[in-house]
Design a protein around this motif. Structure first.
Motif, PDB file in Angstrom:
ATOM      1  N   TRP A 165       0.941  -1.269   0.001  1.00 38.84           N
ATOM      2  CA  TRP A 165       0.056   0.026  -0.040  1.00 38.84           C
ATOM      3  C   TRP A 165       0.959   1.525  -0.132  1.00 38.84           C
ATOM      4  CZ3 TRP A 165      -4.116  -1.358   4.306  1.00 38.84           C
ATOM      5  CH2 TRP A 165      -5.020  -2.226   3.793  1.00 38.84           C
ATOM      6  N   GLN A 188       2.417  -6.202   3.322  1.00 31.00           N
ATOM      7  CA  GLN A 188       1.567  -7.129   4.315  1.00 31.00           C
ATOM      8  C   GLN A 188       2.637  -7.414   5.532  1.00 31.00           C
ATOM      9  OE1 GLN A 188      -1.448  -9.674   2.605  1.00 31.00           O
ATOM     10  NE2 GLN A 188      -0.228 -11.485   3.802  1.00 31.00           N
ATOM     11  N   VAL A 204      -5.670   2.459   0.356  1.00 25.25           N
ATOM     12  CA  VAL A 204      -6.065   1.100   0.138  1.00 25.25           C
ATOM     13  C   VAL A 204      -6.645   0.872  -1.289  1.00 25.25           C
ATOM     14  CG1 VAL A 204      -7.349  -0.567   1.407  1.00 25.25           C
ATOM     15  CG2 VAL A 204      -6.554   1.511   2.643  1.00 25.25           C
ATOM     16  N   ALA A 223      -3.669  -7.820   2.962  1.00 25.66           N
ATOM     17  CA  ALA A 223      -3.653  -6.729   1.775  1.00 25.66           C
ATOM     18  C   ALA A 223      -4.279  -7.489   0.611  1.00 25.66           C
ATOM     19  CB  ALA A 223      -2.360  -6.060   1.545  1.00 25.66           C
ATOM     20  N   ASN A 228      -9.146  -6.802   3.107  1.00 25.10           N
ATOM     21  CA  ASN A 228      -8.233  -5.999   3.602  1.00 25.10           C
ATOM     22  C   ASN A 228      -8.288  -5.766   5.195  1.00 25.10           C
ATOM     23  OD1 ASN A 228      -6.663  -5.031   0.993  1.00 25.10           O
ATOM     24  ND2 ASN A 228      -8.772  -4.632   0.499  1.00 25.10           N
TER      25      ASN A 228
END
Length: 405
Positions: A165, A188, A204, A223, A228
């Motif tokens: 992200w 992640q 996101v 992720a 999420n």
């Protein structure tokens, strides 16, 4: 409905074969159970893939011609001539047989060129044992669509992972997984830390934007499009999403805050108490069978050693907020419920509805009547169901009230 009952009904639910009550029952359960919701998504994707499969597979033209030739040859061999004395017909039959045999020889010629056919010719002179061979074609061909679907699902599922992200530094500097980083990416499993004079933003994918305020620590737990999830260790975050189905959740103090669309804030103070406020839309807060629905303009607190607090309006009177806290954390009991009913206004009806599961049978009857006087329950909600604190009926009534407020 429990998980087993929902799993039995999922295929009919996806295929739109359930009646109204059953459909609403399944929808309610899917909103509150991530396991069944993930199973629903897999079944829906499986049905979508089946729709794209061809209804029939056309065999190659060469196979059709060869097969037709063999059938014709066999029919000519088995069919007796109309008259044994008619020499003309016998000659025609003989010519036709010769023609068909030549076509068969040409069809067999290509086959003899292969290694397999050569080995078959060599083996003709060897005495053979009774055949114990297994026809793998008949076994594998029906499985081929399932194998293709499985491979396709694996590829599809793998492509849903959206890590990393993008991290935007809004003020000061931030720390990503123990390292200073002013314009980085969050993978992640990594953590993001802001300090007293720093703020960060997270984009996101397909969900929206998260503002991580000062002195906050979060961990990117998963992720993946459709699932999420972050963990808030301390501090606060502001979530703004742009998707009707954001598929985004936050772990806070062993509870899950599920984003159902809109804007909301989640915070943990220095005493390790959590608070959720919904500015727009609504969220769900839950752990196993303990679920609270939080409408816009409402707060909900989670204090250490207690159950989820009773939702209350941000604009509710000070006296009402004090009495709710007395009921939740100071064993206020039935006296607090009586005072809450006296202090509650029409806009506080969702607070009264949230009190029902934590009240005695007598107070449930009083609460039911007080709510029904202002917002009659829908047809699918019964008095007996509410007195039993049926989760599905409480949710259906919550929906009926929420859209009218």
């Amino acid at each position: 409905m429990n998980c087993e009952e929902v799993k039995i009904s999922l295929h009919d639910f996806v295929d739109e074969q359930l009646d109204g009550f059953m459909r609403r029952s399944v929808e309610f359960h899917l909103r509150t159970c991530d396991t069944c919701f993930n199973e629903f998504k897999k079944i829906r994707m499986f049905f979508d893939m089946l729709k794209d499969l061809p209804y029939a597979i056309e065999p190659p033209e060469e196979i059709v011609n060869t097969f037709s030739t063999q059938l014709l040859s066999r029919s000519l061999k088995d069919e007796p001539p109309e008259s044994a004395n008619r020499a003309g017909d016998a000659k025609k039959i003989k010519r036709e047989r010769s023609k068909q045999e030549k076509q068969l020889e040409r069809a067999r010629g290509a086959l003899r060129k292969s290694f397999v056919s050569k080995s078959m010719i060599i083996s003709r002179n060897i005495p053979s044992l009774p055949s114990l061979s297994f026809n793998w074609n008949k076994f594998l061909i029906p499985l081929l669509p399932l194998v293709l679907i499985a491979v396709g699902y694996f590829i599809y599922d793998y492509q849903k992972y959206n890590s990393p992200w993008k991290v935007l530094t809004l003020m000061g500097s931030v720390t990503i997984n123990g390292h200073r980083d002013n314009a980085g990416q969050l993978m992640q499993g990594q953590s993001l830390l802001t300090e007293i004079f720093s703020k960060a933003g997270l984009r996101v994918p397909k969900v929206g934007f998260i503002e991580v305020t000062e002195n906050s620590l979060i961990v990117l737990a998963k992720a993946k499009d459709g699932d999420n999830r972050i963990i808030l260790r301390h501090g606060s975050i502001n979530v703004t999403n742009t998707s009707n189905m954001p598929y985004f959740s936050i772990e806070v103090k062993n509870y899950i805050v599920i984003d159902r669309g809109g804007e909301f804030r989640v915070s943990i103070d220095d005493q390790d108490n959590a608070k959720i406020f919904v500015k727009y839309g609504f969220t769900e807060i839950g752990k196993k069978d303990e679920i609270i629905y939080l409408d816009e303009g409402y707060n909900c607190e989670i204090r250490s050693g207690f159950k989820i607090g009773t939702p209350y309006r941000e604009d509710a009177s000070f006296e009402l907020k004090e009495e709710i806290a007395n009921f939740d954390y100071n064993n206020g009991g039935e006296n607090s419920i009586n005072k809450i009913m006296e202090l509650a206004e029409a806009e506080d009806i969702l607070t009264l509805l949230a009190l029902i599961p934590n009240s005695s049978q007598l107070r449930r009857q009083l609460l039911f009547q007080a709510i029904a006087n202002k917002f009659p329950p829908p047809e699918s909600v019964t008095r007996m169901g509410i007195l039993k604190a049926d989760p599905q009926m409480l949710y259906l009534w919550w929906q009926e009230i929420e859209w009218q407020l």
